[in-house]
Motif scaffolding. Sequence first.
Motif, mmCIF file in Angstrom:
data_model
loop_
_atom_site.group_PDB
_atom_site.id
_atom_site.type_symbol
_atom_site.label_atom_id
_atom_site.label_comp_id
_atom_site.label_asym_id
_atom_site.label_seq_id
_atom_site.Cartn_x
_atom_site.Cartn_y
_atom_site.Cartn_z
ATOM 1 N N VAL A 66 71.000 56.707 66.101
ATOM 2 C CA VAL A 66 71.803 57.882 66.437
ATOM 3 C C VAL A 66 73.223 57.381 66.677
ATOM 4 O O VAL A 66 73.475 56.620 67.610
ATOM 5 C CB VAL A 66 71.256 58.596 67.691
ATOM 6 C CG1 VAL A 66 72.108 59.823 68.015
ATOM 7 C CG2 VAL A 66 69.794 58.984 67.493
ATOM 8 N N THR A 67 74.154 57.804 65.827
ATOM 9 C CA THR A 67 75.497 57.252 65.873
ATOM 10 C C THR A 67 76.499 58.304 65.418
ATOM 11 O O THR A 67 76.139 59.463 65.208
ATOM 12 C CB THR A 67 75.577 55.976 64.995
ATOM 13 O OG1 THR A 67 76.818 55.312 65.205
ATOM 14 C CG2 THR A 67 75.388 56.290 63.522
ATOM 15 N N GLY A 129 77.782 65.043 73.385
ATOM 16 C CA GLY A 129 76.623 65.456 74.170
ATOM 17 C C GLY A 129 75.888 66.632 73.563
ATOM 18 O O GLY A 129 74.656 66.589 73.397
ATOM 19 N N PRO A 130 76.582 67.729 73.188
ATOM 20 C CA PRO A 130 75.885 68.858 72.568
ATOM 21 C C PRO A 130 75.172 68.473 71.281
ATOM 22 O O PRO A 130 74.052 68.941 71.014
ATOM 23 C CB PRO A 130 77.020 69.862 72.304
ATOM 24 C CG PRO A 130 78.046 69.531 73.330
ATOM 25 C CD PRO A 130 77.988 68.045 73.492
ATOM 26 N N ALA A 131 75.790 67.617 70.460
ATOM 27 C CA ALA A 131 75.140 67.176 69.226
ATOM 28 C C ALA A 131 73.884 66.380 69.533
ATOM 29 O O ALA A 131 72.861 66.495 68.837
ATOM 30 C CB ALA A 131 76.110 66.339 68.392
ATOM 31 N N GLY A 149 75.915 51.806 75.313
ATOM 32 C CA GLY A 149 77.008 52.216 76.185
ATOM 33 C C GLY A 149 78.142 52.919 75.479
ATOM 34 O O GLY A 149 79.008 53.510 76.134
ATOM 35 N N HIS A 150 78.179 52.877 74.144
ATOM 36 C CA HIS A 150 79.154 53.637 73.386
ATOM 37 C C HIS A 150 78.618 55.055 73.172
ATOM 38 O O HIS A 150 77.429 55.310 73.327
ATOM 39 C CB HIS A 150 79.430 52.968 72.043
ATOM 40 C CG HIS A 150 80.074 51.623 72.168
ATOM 41 N ND1 HIS A 150 81.408 51.444 72.454
ATOM 42 C CD2 HIS A 150 79.549 50.369 72.056
ATOM 43 C CE1 HIS A 150 81.703 50.153 72.491
ATOM 44 N NE2 HIS A 150 80.589 49.479 72.259
ATOM 45 N N HIS A 151 79.508 55.984 72.788
ATOM 46 C CA HIS A 151 79.120 57.397 72.649
ATOM 47 C C HIS A 151 78.326 57.806 73.891
ATOM 48 O O HIS A 151 77.183 58.276 73.826
ATOM 49 C CB HIS A 151 78.292 57.611 71.385
ATOM 50 C CG HIS A 151 78.940 57.071 70.138
ATOM 51 N ND1 HIS A 151 80.291 57.189 69.900
ATOM 52 C CD2 HIS A 151 78.422 56.407 69.074
ATOM 53 C CE1 HIS A 151 80.572 56.624 68.726
ATOM 54 N NE2 HIS A 151 79.475 56.142 68.217
ATOM 55 N N LEU A 152 78.958 57.601 75.049
ATOM 56 C CA LEU A 152 78.274 57.658 76.335
ATOM 57 C C LEU A 152 77.589 58.997 76.595
ATOM 58 O O LEU A 152 76.451 59.038 77.078
ATOM 59 C CB LEU A 152 79.268 57.345 77.462
ATOM 60 C CG LEU A 152 78.665 57.191 78.853
ATOM 61 C CD1 LEU A 152 77.754 55.976 78.912
ATOM 62 C CD2 LEU A 152 79.773 57.046 79.895
ATOM 63 N N ALA A 153 78.268 60.106 76.294
ATOM 64 C CA ALA A 153 77.678 61.418 76.571
ATOM 65 C C ALA A 153 76.373 61.597 75.817
ATOM 66 O O ALA A 153 75.376 62.093 76.362
ATOM 67 C CB ALA A 153 78.664 62.529 76.206
ATOM 68 N N ALA A 154 76.349 61.176 74.556
ATOM 69 C CA ALA A 154 75.123 61.274 73.758
ATOM 70 C C ALA A 154 74.047 60.349 74.311
ATOM 71 O O ALA A 154 72.864 60.722 74.385
ATOM 72 C CB ALA A 154 75.426 60.938 72.306
ATOM 73 N N ALA A 155 74.440 59.136 74.707
ATOM 74 C CA ALA A 155 73.472 58.174 75.228
ATOM 75 C C ALA A 155 72.814 58.679 76.508
ATOM 76 O O ALA A 155 71.610 58.518 76.708
ATOM 77 C CB ALA A 155 74.149 56.832 75.479
ATOM 78 N N VAL A 156 73.601 59.309 77.398
ATOM 79 C CA VAL A 156 73.049 59.831 78.646
ATOM 80 C C VAL A 156 72.031 60.936 78.354
ATOM 81 O O VAL A 156 70.955 60.985 78.971
ATOM 82 C CB VAL A 156 74.172 60.350 79.560
ATOM 83 C CG1 VAL A 156 73.603 61.129 80.740
ATOM 84 C CG2 VAL A 156 75.026 59.190 80.070
#
Length: 305
Positions: A66-67, A129-131, A149-156
């Motif tokens: 997921v990137t 995050g929404p995606a 740790g990159h794309h932090l909102a998505a990772a959380v």
Amino acid sequence: MADDRTPPPPSLVCCGLTTLDVVQVVDAVPGPDQKVVARDLHVAFGGPAANAAATAVALGVRTTLVTALGDGPVADLVRAGLRDAGVEVVDLLAGRPADPPVSTVLVTASTGQRAVASTNATGRPDDLGPAARAALDVLSGATALLVDGHHLAAAVVLAAEAGRQGVPVLLDGGSWKPGLASLLAHVDVAVLSGDFRLPGAADDGPDRLLEAVAALGPSVVARSAGGGAVRVRLGARYDEVVPPPLAPGELVDTLGAGDVLHGAMGAALARGRDPLTALREAVPVATESCRHAGALGWVPSSARH
């Protein structure tokens, strides 16, 4: 009655950065106003999560990355490389004009050491995050999740959902990033680089760092040390994993060795290994990668997609 249910097949999800890496092998890194002629040139996808995903695939574990790639010529090149490596891709920027960052890597021929210049995720959209919430079905059937740790909102978003589903979450802690504490709260196992530092914390040695990171959430925290022993904190006890030695002249390239370590550990966790066993399986793979050029040069040609 005996439980005859078979465990799910190992399936790893990696979430994080993908780059295009331009790698040149040089006799020495040039100084100011100096130009050097490279011995070799290699262009391929890179980034912690992308290299980890390709590593896990090479070790026989189905892996989805997921990137954030986007629609652009560099993105198309990177996407093709990931496909050829057998990595399934969920692009959080699908349909949006964008390209992944480009990293310039200089590898010193005599030592295998590298110098890297990259924008990483700087300047990339921070509204992923929404995606990620729209792509939560990527965790269906997953047996481990790796985040860098990159794309932090998505990772959380993904890590929180993985926790709800009982899927172990592994952090590739290359460096501290703003907001990382919000991700660490959902992490089970954190493997830090030797360069990792907590902001504002005194450098009181590796054990204090492992303790401080564990206080933010992970039950297992480890820290690599190049060719040295990996220090591990498991609850209240400590252990070490010693890499196999490299003979003089065997070190070819350290590029991506940390990514390989995390990808191999993610693959082992996906297979149901406990964290210490997973680390013991992963460290020799990372060492072997240093005997070859590039992050994936260690992968036998017969195993490449």
